[in-house]
Design a protein around this motif. Structure first.
Motif, PDB file in Angstrom:
ATOM      1  N   VAL A 152     -13.082 -20.403 -69.651  1.00  0.00           N
ATOM      2  CA  VAL A 152     -11.929 -20.868 -70.418  1.00  0.00           C
ATOM      3  C   VAL A 152     -12.133 -20.575 -71.903  1.00  0.00           C
ATOM      4  N   LEU A 153     -13.366 -20.696 -72.370  1.00  0.00           N
ATOM      5  CA  LEU A 153     -13.669 -20.408 -73.768  1.00  0.00           C
ATOM      6  C   LEU A 153     -13.369 -18.940 -74.092  1.00  0.00           C
ATOM      7  N   ALA A 154     -13.810 -18.027 -73.226  1.00  0.00           N
ATOM      8  CA  ALA A 154     -13.544 -16.601 -73.450  1.00  0.00           C
ATOM      9  C   ALA A 154     -12.046 -16.316 -73.449  1.00  0.00           C
ATOM     10  N   SER A 155     -11.311 -16.940 -72.522  1.00  0.00           N
ATOM     11  CA  SER A 155      -9.866 -16.767 -72.472  1.00  0.00           C
ATOM     12  C   SER A 155      -9.210 -17.300 -73.738  1.00  0.00           C
ATOM     13  N   ILE A 200     -13.995 -24.047 -81.758  1.00  0.00           N
ATOM     14  CA  ILE A 200     -13.339 -24.127 -80.454  1.00  0.00           C
ATOM     15  C   ILE A 200     -13.431 -25.562 -79.956  1.00  0.00           C
ATOM     16  N   GLY A 201     -12.309 -26.257 -79.927  1.00  0.00           N
ATOM     17  CA  GLY A 201     -12.300 -27.647 -79.491  1.00  0.00           C
ATOM     18  C   GLY A 201     -12.386 -27.761 -77.987  1.00  0.00           C
ATOM     19  N   LEU A 202     -13.407 -28.438 -77.487  1.00  0.00           N
ATOM     20  CA  LEU A 202     -13.608 -28.578 -76.042  1.00  0.00           C
ATOM     21  C   LEU A 202     -12.987 -29.849 -75.485  1.00  0.00           C
ATOM     22  N   MET A 203     -12.471 -30.716 -76.360  1.00  0.00           N
ATOM     23  CA  MET A 203     -11.795 -31.931 -75.929  1.00  0.00           C
ATOM     24  C   MET A 203     -10.293 -31.672 -75.883  1.00  0.00           C
ATOM     25  N   THR A 204      -9.631 -32.212 -74.873  1.00  0.00           N
ATOM     26  CA  THR A 204      -8.197 -32.005 -74.720  1.00  0.00           C
ATOM     27  C   THR A 204      -7.513 -33.356 -74.538  1.00  0.00           C
ATOM     28  N   GLY A 205      -6.202 -33.318 -74.437  1.00  0.00           N
ATOM     29  CA  GLY A 205      -5.462 -34.552 -74.207  1.00  0.00           C
ATOM     30  C   GLY A 205      -5.825 -35.216 -72.892  1.00  0.00           C
ATOM     31  N   ASP A 206      -6.250 -34.431 -71.920  1.00  0.00           N
ATOM     32  CA  ASP A 206      -6.696 -34.977 -70.638  1.00  0.00           C
ATOM     33  C   ASP A 206      -8.172 -35.328 -70.763  1.00  0.00           C
ATOM     34  N   ARG A 207      -8.481 -36.601 -70.873  1.00  0.00           N
ATOM     35  CA  ARG A 207      -9.864 -37.009 -71.135  1.00  0.00           C
ATOM     36  C   ARG A 207     -10.789 -36.743 -69.960  1.00  0.00           C
ATOM     37  N   GLY A 212      -9.805 -27.587 -70.591  1.00  0.00           N
ATOM     38  CA  GLY A 212      -8.561 -27.355 -71.300  1.00  0.00           C
ATOM     39  C   GLY A 212      -7.323 -27.948 -70.675  1.00  0.00           C
ATOM     40  N   GLY A 213      -7.484 -28.874 -69.713  1.00  0.00           N
ATOM     41  CA  GLY A 213      -6.327 -29.491 -69.097  1.00  0.00           C
ATOM     42  C   GLY A 213      -5.524 -28.506 -68.272  1.00  0.00           C
ATOM     43  N   ALA A 214      -4.238 -28.799 -68.118  1.00  0.00           N
ATOM     44  CA  ALA A 214      -3.391 -27.963 -67.267  1.00  0.00           C
ATOM     45  C   ALA A 214      -3.228 -26.549 -67.819  1.00  0.00           C
ATOM     46  N   GLN A 215      -3.333 -26.395 -69.140  1.00  0.00           N
ATOM     47  CA  GLN A 215      -3.144 -25.084 -69.754  1.00  0.00           C
ATOM     48  C   GLN A 215      -4.364 -24.175 -69.635  1.00  0.00           C
ATOM     49  N   LYS A 216      -5.508 -24.749 -69.282  1.00  0.00           N
ATOM     50  CA  LYS A 216      -6.749 -23.970 -69.210  1.00  0.00           C
ATOM     51  C   LYS A 216      -6.996 -23.207 -70.511  1.00  0.00           C
ATOM     52  N   GLN A 217      -6.816 -23.897 -71.621  1.00  0.00           N
ATOM     53  CA  GLN A 217      -7.021 -23.298 -72.934  1.00  0.00           C
ATOM     54  C   GLN A 217      -7.651 -24.330 -73.862  1.00  0.00           C
ATOM     55  N   TYR A 218      -8.528 -23.842 -74.739  1.00  0.00           N
ATOM     56  CA  TYR A 218      -9.060 -24.663 -75.827  1.00  0.00           C
ATOM     57  C   TYR A 218      -8.375 -24.257 -77.132  1.00  0.00           C
ATOM     58  N   VAL A 219      -8.316 -25.192 -78.054  1.00  0.00           N
ATOM     59  CA  VAL A 219      -7.758 -24.893 -79.374  1.00  0.00           C
ATOM     60  C   VAL A 219      -8.822 -24.167 -80.199  1.00  0.00           C
TER      61      VAL A 219
END
Length: 248
Positions: A152-155, A200-207, A212-219
């Motif tokens: 997910v990080l690479a994506s 690269i933020g590894l925390m998402t709204g879904d604790r 990356g939660g449903a989006q499979k993405q990190y900010v």
């Protein structure tokens, strides 16, 4: 790690908890690991490494709320409080939130009182803990969760370059990506062709999600030039590995 014997005694006295419930020892260890993350990667100058501190802990199922007023020594602040939220995930406990407060200045402020009530609105337990004396990074071995996080990080890095980064010649860009643990709140990368330091933020709204939660993405965001970027570039170089990101 050394927790005083009172922790074990209290855990026994608390009765048998559900296998899915977080324990006080797990919550405290998560905070100790987060202390070292903030010391190394954020350059936290105030944490009292190598000294004892007190943590008030209230557990609520998968979640623990913690409060400490002697973990950090902040200049010209008589009383400083740290509030933590720790969530038990499939691979272990993770700090999902930390807030810091000047107690004398912010007492009565809604955010301060809300954080404090999360710990003291119901019975809590005071635990004495020895803070780590040193914080050299120690990275857990790769496993299924960490491997999925790397993907997910690479994506996420690829998407960042495509949407707002400078497009690389030939459609490929070399990155040095810092190693991380699955409980890190974020990790960092250095783009070799521009010298940019990326957060690269590894925390998402879904604790409960590592990926990356449903989006499979990190900010992903650039770190502004300055002392923080200089520190992070040095750390990424030391603890990272080279990867090639393709735009194709």
């Amino acid at each position: 790690m050394r927790l005083i014997l009172g922790v074990a005694a209290w855990a026994l006295a608390a009765g048998a908890a559900s296998a899915a419930d977080i324990t006080a020892a797990q919550a405290v260890e998560a905070v100790r690991r987060h202390v070292c993350f903030s010391k190394v990667w954020w350059g936290d100058p105030y944490v009292r490494l190598g000294q004892g501190a007190h943590l008030d802990v209230r557990r609520d199922g998968h979640t623990a709320y913690l409060w400490s007023e002697d973990m950090r020594a902040v200049p010209r602040v008589r009383r400083w409080a740290d509030a933590y939220v720790v969530v038990l995930r499939s691979a272990g406990p993770v700090v999902t939130q930390r807030s810091g407060y000047n107690v004398d200045l912010l007492r009565g402020e809604p955010g301060f009182e809300r954080e404090r009530r999360r710990v003291y609105a119901a019975p809590s337990q005071r635990i004495q803990v020895d803070l780590p004396a040193t914080c050299d990074p120690k990275f857990d071995a790769d496993g299924p969760v960490k491997a999925e996080m790397r993907a997910v990080l690479a994506s996420s890095l690829t998407n960042a370059v495509r949407t707002w980064g400078r497009r690389p010649a030939g459609g490929r860009v070399r990155m040095t990506v810092a190693n991380f643990n699955v409980d890190y709140p974020e990790t960092f990368a250095v783009r070799q062709d521009t010298g940019e330091v990326l957060r690269i933020g590894l925390m998402t709204g879904d604790r409960t999600s590592y990926t990356g939660g449903a989006q499979k993405q990190y900010v992903v965001a650039p770190v502004p030039r300055g002392p923080a970027a200089i520190l992070l570039r040095r750390l990424v170089t030391r603890y990272g590995r080279a990867e090639t990101i393709s735009m194709r």
